[in-house]
Design a protein around this motif. Sequence first.
Motif, mmCIF file in Angstrom:
data_model
loop_
_atom_site.group_PDB
_atom_site.id
_atom_site.type_symbol
_atom_site.label_atom_id
_atom_site.label_comp_id
_atom_site.label_asym_id
_atom_site.label_seq_id
_atom_site.Cartn_x
_atom_site.Cartn_y
_atom_site.Cartn_z
ATOM 1 N N THR A 2 -1.721 -60.774 52.582
ATOM 2 C CA THR A 2 -1.200 -61.126 51.268
ATOM 3 C C THR A 2 -0.379 -59.967 50.738
ATOM 4 O O THR A 2 -0.708 -58.806 50.963
ATOM 5 C CB THR A 2 -2.365 -61.406 50.296
ATOM 6 O OG1 THR A 2 -3.186 -62.446 50.840
ATOM 7 C CG2 THR A 2 -1.856 -61.826 48.927
ATOM 8 N N GLN A 3 0.675 -60.276 50.009
ATOM 9 C CA GLN A 3 1.434 -59.223 49.352
ATOM 10 C C GLN A 3 0.913 -59.011 47.938
ATOM 11 O O GLN A 3 0.477 -59.950 47.269
ATOM 12 C CB GLN A 3 2.920 -59.578 49.313
ATOM 13 C CG GLN A 3 3.642 -59.359 50.637
ATOM 14 C CD GLN A 3 5.085 -58.942 50.447
ATOM 15 O OE1 GLN A 3 5.746 -59.377 49.518
ATOM 16 N NE2 GLN A 3 5.575 -58.080 51.327
ATOM 17 N N LEU A 4 0.957 -57.764 47.495
ATOM 18 C CA LEU A 4 0.567 -57.451 46.129
ATOM 19 C C LEU A 4 1.483 -56.375 45.588
ATOM 20 O O LEU A 4 2.159 -55.664 46.339
ATOM 21 C CB LEU A 4 -0.895 -57.015 46.049
ATOM 22 C CG LEU A 4 -1.300 -55.708 46.730
ATOM 23 C CD1 LEU A 4 -2.495 -55.104 46.017
ATOM 24 C CD2 LEU A 4 -1.671 -55.950 48.189
ATOM 25 N N ASN A 5 1.492 -56.258 44.267
ATOM 26 C CA ASN A 5 2.371 -55.301 43.607
ATOM 27 C C ASN A 5 1.746 -53.914 43.590
ATOM 28 O O ASN A 5 0.647 -53.723 43.066
ATOM 29 C CB ASN A 5 2.631 -55.728 42.158
ATOM 30 C CG ASN A 5 3.405 -57.019 42.053
ATOM 31 O OD1 ASN A 5 4.249 -57.316 42.895
ATOM 32 N ND2 ASN A 5 3.133 -57.794 41.009
ATOM 33 N N SER A 6 2.450 -52.947 44.156
ATOM 34 C CA SER A 6 2.119 -51.542 43.932
ATOM 35 C C SER A 6 3.163 -50.974 42.978
ATOM 36 O O SER A 6 4.161 -51.636 42.665
ATOM 37 C CB SER A 6 2.116 -50.759 45.246
ATOM 38 O OG SER A 6 3.435 -50.428 45.643
ATOM 39 N N ALA A 84 5.844 -39.251 45.570
ATOM 40 C CA ALA A 84 5.780 -37.848 45.984
ATOM 41 C C ALA A 84 4.522 -37.521 46.776
ATOM 42 O O ALA A 84 4.535 -36.620 47.626
ATOM 43 C CB ALA A 84 5.866 -36.940 44.753
ATOM 44 N N SER A 85 3.435 -38.233 46.510
ATOM 45 C CA SER A 85 2.156 -37.914 47.152
ATOM 46 C C SER A 85 1.892 -38.715 48.414
ATOM 47 O O SER A 85 1.116 -38.296 49.278
ATOM 48 C CB SER A 85 1.006 -38.156 46.172
ATOM 49 O OG SER A 85 0.864 -39.543 45.896
ATOM 50 N N GLY A 86 2.497 -39.894 48.510
ATOM 51 C CA GLY A 86 2.222 -40.777 49.638
ATOM 52 C C GLY A 86 1.033 -41.688 49.432
ATOM 53 O O GLY A 86 0.721 -42.505 50.307
ATOM 54 N N VAL A 87 0.349 -41.577 48.291
ATOM 55 C CA VAL A 87 -0.768 -42.472 47.987
ATOM 56 C C VAL A 87 -0.221 -43.725 47.314
ATOM 57 O O VAL A 87 0.501 -43.641 46.314
ATOM 58 C CB VAL A 87 -1.802 -41.791 47.065
ATOM 59 C CG1 VAL A 87 -2.900 -42.779 46.660
ATOM 60 C CG2 VAL A 87 -2.416 -40.582 47.763
ATOM 61 N N LYS A 88 -0.542 -44.874 47.858
ATOM 62 C CA LYS A 88 -0.137 -46.136 47.230
ATOM 63 C C LYS A 88 -1.003 -46.360 45.984
ATOM 64 O O LYS A 88 -2.220 -46.166 46.028
ATOM 65 C CB LYS A 88 -0.293 -47.291 48.223
ATOM 66 C CG LYS A 88 0.696 -47.217 49.382
ATOM 67 C CD LYS A 88 0.508 -48.341 50.375
ATOM 68 C CE LYS A 88 -0.654 -48.086 51.314
ATOM 69 N NZ LYS A 88 -0.397 -46.972 52.260
#
Length: 317
Positions: A2-6, A84-88
Amino acid sequence: MTQLNSVTGPIDTSELGFTLMHEHVMVAASGLYDYYPDLLGDNREERAIDCLKKAKAGGIDTMVDATTFDLGRNAPMLQRVSEASGVKIINTTGWWLDVPRFLNSVSANQMAREFIKDIEEGFRGTDVKAGIIKCAADRDGVTPDLEVMARAAARTQVATGLPMMVHSFPTGQVARRQIKIFKEEGVDLTRVKIDHCNDTTDTEYLKWILDQGCFLGLDRYPGALVSPHMRTVTLKRLMDDGYGDRLCPAHDCICLHIMKERPDGTMPEVHQFQEQNPDQFLYMHNHVIPDLKGMGVTDAQIHGLFVDNPKRFFEGG
């Protein structure tokens, strides 16, 4: 899948990885980041990026940022910190506990329309879209103002299909009333996560919530009302009772918060929540997971808690 909004755009649930389901990059007040930023201390954004870079290096792939408008959400800042951090980061629409008097008599339908816009169009003035819905009640229970927000969140869930995260007060068994409201509004309870549930060791109450179909947010570590070890004992008991596929441990950690001046006029180096949890988003890796392994929990079960369960929650299973 499923796709979700980040906060940086749509992602697939297969990309979530190791996910913390209730955290905060910042907690302040609506508008404070833009208008009174010095209250958050120097180098605010750099500190947030550094905090999340450490989390990423320690194994955190994704976090759900539970900061609503009334808690000071700043969507552009979240977007920059994520990039910048790479955390979604998945941010929330909805409302926490601070309902101003000017919103008295605003209807649930009015608020639901605003929340739906956050999901479908984005937070105003940005291209950042909400990926989850939040409502809240605490020790005073579901007050009239908070009931409006709960029903608005519920109607948003029914209209959009997005899942809900619910701030609750387990020592007062407040989720009983919250779940009753959700049922009245036609919410699919398998899309609901009742949070802060490790503020109690009452597993009978927690199993009642789970038996309604909800997920459980065991998301206060190290916490205050219950010792960290007993929080993990409660988690293990629920796993042993067969509920491991709907448990979501996290911290409710706050990276940026108000820096409060001492009586002598000096400023602390870190805010009060960082003093209480210097491990920040890595407390789980440094303390809870080793404690779980000491209780006999396997790597596969840990993968289930932090990878499979968040994925299942967002996919609707």
